[in-house]
Design a protein around this motif. Structure first.
Motif, mmCIF file in Angstrom:
data_model
loop_
_atom_site.group_PDB
_atom_site.id
_atom_site.type_symbol
_atom_site.label_atom_id
_atom_site.label_comp_id
_atom_site.label_asym_id
_atom_site.label_seq_id
_atom_site.Cartn_x
_atom_site.Cartn_y
_atom_site.Cartn_z
ATOM 1 N N THR A 56 -20.704 6.101 -37.377
ATOM 2 C CA THR A 56 -21.325 5.285 -36.273
ATOM 3 C C THR A 56 -22.258 6.300 -35.264
ATOM 4 N N SER A 57 -22.024 7.250 -35.270
ATOM 5 C CA SER A 57 -22.363 8.784 -34.115
ATOM 6 C C SER A 57 -23.851 8.858 -35.091
ATOM 7 N N ASP A 58 -23.882 8.273 -36.415
ATOM 8 C CA ASP A 58 -25.173 9.141 -37.161
ATOM 9 C C ASP A 58 -26.704 8.627 -36.804
ATOM 10 N N THR A 59 -26.800 7.043 -35.914
ATOM 11 C CA THR A 59 -28.131 6.653 -35.412
ATOM 12 C C THR A 59 -28.545 6.305 -33.797
ATOM 13 N N ASN A 60 -29.707 7.085 -34.069
ATOM 14 C CA ASN A 60 -30.799 7.643 -32.996
ATOM 15 C C ASN A 60 -31.975 6.687 -32.423
ATOM 16 N N VAL A 61 -32.255 5.409 -33.044
ATOM 17 C CA VAL A 61 -33.175 5.142 -32.889
ATOM 18 C C VAL A 61 -32.254 4.010 -31.385
ATOM 19 N N CYS B 274 -12.918 22.607 -36.160
ATOM 20 C CA CYS B 274 -12.561 21.466 -36.964
ATOM 21 C C CYS B 274 -13.874 20.530 -36.675
ATOM 22 N N GLY B 275 -15.438 20.609 -36.524
ATOM 23 C CA GLY B 275 -15.729 19.330 -35.908
ATOM 24 C C GLY B 275 -15.140 17.944 -35.382
ATOM 25 N N GLN B 276 -14.364 18.360 -34.937
ATOM 26 C CA GLN B 276 -14.057 17.047 -34.253
ATOM 27 C C GLN B 276 -15.024 16.842 -32.655
ATOM 28 N N ASN B 277 -15.070 15.705 -32.616
ATOM 29 C CA ASN B 277 -16.204 15.414 -30.871
ATOM 30 C C ASN B 277 -17.592 16.123 -30.975
ATOM 31 N N PRO B 278 -17.594 15.903 -31.559
ATOM 32 C CA PRO B 278 -19.736 16.668 -32.825
ATOM 33 C C PRO B 278 -20.410 15.600 -30.598
ATOM 34 N N ARG B 279 -21.491 16.662 -30.015
ATOM 35 C CA ARG B 279 -22.363 16.079 -29.515
ATOM 36 C C ARG B 279 -23.526 16.766 -29.398
ATOM 37 N N ARG B 280 -24.056 15.979 -29.210
ATOM 38 C CA ARG B 280 -25.653 15.743 -29.307
ATOM 39 C C ARG B 280 -27.288 15.511 -28.445
ATOM 40 N N LEU B 281 -27.616 16.240 -28.985
ATOM 41 C CA LEU B 281 -29.397 16.035 -28.345
ATOM 42 C C LEU B 281 -30.698 16.026 -28.675
ATOM 43 N N THR B 282 -30.902 14.611 -28.952
ATOM 44 C CA THR B 282 -31.605 14.100 -30.348
ATOM 45 C C THR B 282 -32.682 13.634 -29.489
ATOM 46 N N ALA B 283 -33.858 14.387 -30.404
ATOM 47 C CA ALA B 283 -35.436 13.915 -29.751
ATOM 48 C C ALA B 283 -36.029 12.604 -31.284
ATOM 49 N N VAL B 284 -36.147 11.571 -30.340
ATOM 50 C CA VAL B 284 -36.168 9.960 -31.509
ATOM 51 C C VAL B 284 -37.841 9.488 -31.186
ATOM 52 N N ALA B 285 -39.146 9.613 -32.006
ATOM 53 C CA ALA B 285 -39.702 9.665 -32.023
ATOM 54 C C ALA B 285 -39.947 7.768 -32.814
ATOM 55 N N GLU B 286 -40.507 6.376 -32.739
ATOM 56 C CA GLU B 286 -40.683 5.592 -33.411
ATOM 57 C C GLU B 286 -41.998 5.114 -33.366
ATOM 58 N N PHE B 287 -42.002 3.579 -34.188
ATOM 59 C CA PHE B 287 -43.509 3.456 -34.944
ATOM 60 C C PHE B 287 -43.197 1.829 -35.071
ATOM 61 N N VAL B 288 -43.121 1.079 -34.189
ATOM 62 C CA VAL B 288 -42.924 -0.053 -34.344
ATOM 63 C C VAL B 288 -44.178 -1.197 -35.012
ATOM 64 N N LEU C 239 -34.837 10.199 -25.579
ATOM 65 C CA LEU C 239 -33.745 11.654 -25.621
ATOM 66 C C LEU C 239 -32.823 10.612 -25.392
ATOM 67 N N ARG C 240 -31.980 11.221 -26.914
ATOM 68 C CA ARG C 240 -30.697 9.991 -27.114
ATOM 69 C C ARG C 240 -29.829 11.510 -27.228
ATOM 70 N N TRP C 241 -28.077 11.297 -25.915
ATOM 71 C CA TRP C 241 -27.740 11.929 -25.735
ATOM 72 C C TRP C 241 -26.103 11.394 -26.651
ATOM 73 N N THR C 242 -25.494 12.521 -27.609
ATOM 74 C CA THR C 242 -24.308 11.863 -28.279
ATOM 75 C C THR C 242 -22.715 12.444 -27.767
ATOM 76 N N ASP C 243 -21.904 12.037 -27.629
ATOM 77 C CA ASP C 243 -20.646 12.574 -27.527
ATOM 78 C C ASP C 243 -19.484 12.109 -27.898
ATOM 79 N N SER C 244 -19.868 12.406 -29.086
ATOM 80 C CA SER C 244 -18.357 11.719 -29.630
ATOM 81 C C SER C 244 -18.528 10.317 -30.125
ATOM 82 N N ASP C 245 -17.544 9.434 -29.582
ATOM 83 C CA ASP C 245 -18.255 7.824 -29.378
ATOM 84 C C ASP C 245 -18.752 7.666 -28.841
ATOM 85 N N ARG C 246 -19.250 8.544 -27.326
ATOM 86 C CA ARG C 246 -20.572 7.495 -25.803
ATOM 87 C C ARG C 246 -21.990 7.853 -26.301
ATOM 88 N N SER C 247 -22.767 7.426 -26.294
ATOM 89 C CA SER C 247 -24.267 7.586 -26.111
ATOM 90 C C SER C 247 -25.371 6.877 -25.423
#
Length: 311
Positions: free
Chosen positions: A32-37, A227-241, A276-284
């Motif tokens: 569930t944390s993989d989506t960034n858009v 052990c890869g728990q509680n991942p935290r990511r800062l993601t740059a997102v580009a979309e064209f709609v 930009l999207r910041w993901t911290d475990s189950d929060r985004s």
């Protein structure tokens, strides 16, 4: 700008081609944390609670195909309001999605709208509520294809320019693919179909609209606990709609009480959206900005802020 539908389909097919595969088949499945858009619908069914705030500026034809709100007074002769020359608006969206299984989810999206028209009074209130469901059609560890059906209900007060005054259905195909451990692409293809919209002597005011989009998210920063728990990511997102109107009408004001009705069939709108999207475990948390890239627009600029809890 006119849409070449074949080129859009070729792009969508290219997204799914093996030439784009960089991730390995033994990588873990989507979570569930993989989506960034921030603007495209995610293909991943999940349980989540989400709040979004949009602020959009300069919609010159807000009754175009009755996608944003009902046809204006000048077009219909109904004493509602003058035809608008421009609308700024803000919307606060409350979204709840519930996963019935790992492959099926249902959702409700409830908007509260604030509009700032040039000719009409400012208004605020409940907009058109959206209900839907999503189901996985096909999945592999690094890609997923889902079908979605979204229903728009006419809960907004159309007399106050808060809704369209008709039901709409929107079937969609949603796709996501992991390119690497830092990069994911997501895409969508939707068809918005209005039911029982406004009818004027020139024909049906509401019209069907194709929507298509592609987004890419790349992690600029990654970290996690042991052990890869509680991942935290800062993601740059580009979309064209993009949206392509298949049929429908719009009003172009001549005076505050008179307007010319025009055919908007073939109008195509394309937006570039970046954030930009910041993901911290189950929060985004997401912050993004969008700009129209075509002469036809729903708005010239939009700012979106989002907070989500995903489970």
């Amino acid at each position: 700008m006119k849409l070449n539908l074949s080129s859009v389909l070729l792009v969508l097919l290219a997204i799914g081609s093996p030439a784009f595969v960089f991730a390995q088949d033994d990588d873990p499945p989507f979570s569930t944390s993989d989506t960034n858009v921030g603007y495209i619908d995610s293909a991943i069914p999940m349980t989540q609670v989400r709040v979004r705030f949009d602020s959009a500026f300069d919609n010159p034809t807000p009754d175009r195909a009755e996608f944003f709100y009902r046809a204006s007074t000048a077009a219909t002769g109904v004493p509602l309001s003058p035809a608008e020359t421009g609308v700024d608006y803000q919307e606060l969206w409350s979204y709840l999605e519930l996963a019935l299984s790992s492959e099926v989810s249902v959702f409700v999206d409830i908007p509260f709208r604030f509009i700032d028209p040039e000719l009409n009074p400012n208004r605020s209130g409940l907009g058109d509520i959206q209900l839907g469901m999503k189901g996985v059609l096909w999945s592999q560890p690094n890609q997923i294809l889902s079908a979605q059906l979204r229903t728009y209900l006419p809960t907004g007060d159309a007399d106050r320019l808060l809704g369209t005054d008709h039901v709409s259905l929107e079937p969609a195909l949603l796709y996501a693919r992991r390119l690497s451990d830092r990069t994911i692409i997501e895409s969508e293809f939707r068809v918005w179909v209005p039911i029982n919209g406004t009818v004027v002597p020139e024909g049906d005011f509401a019209g069907s609209i194709l929507r298509f989009g592609m987004g890419i998210g790349h992690d600029l920063y990654q970290t996690s606990d042991c052990c890869g728990q509680n991942p935290r990511r800062l993601t740059a997102v580009a979309e064209f709609v993009g949206w392509s109107i298949l049929d429908g009408l719009a009003t172009v004001p001549d005076t505050p009480t008179q307007a010319q009705i025009i055919d908007v069939s073939g109008d195509t709108i394309v937006n570039g959206k970046f954030g930009l999207r910041w993901t911290d475990s189950d929060r985004s948390i997401f912050a993004g900005y969008g700009r129209s890239l075509t002469g036809d627009v729903w708005y010239n600029d939009i700012v979106r802020l989002e907070y989500a809890m995903r489970f």
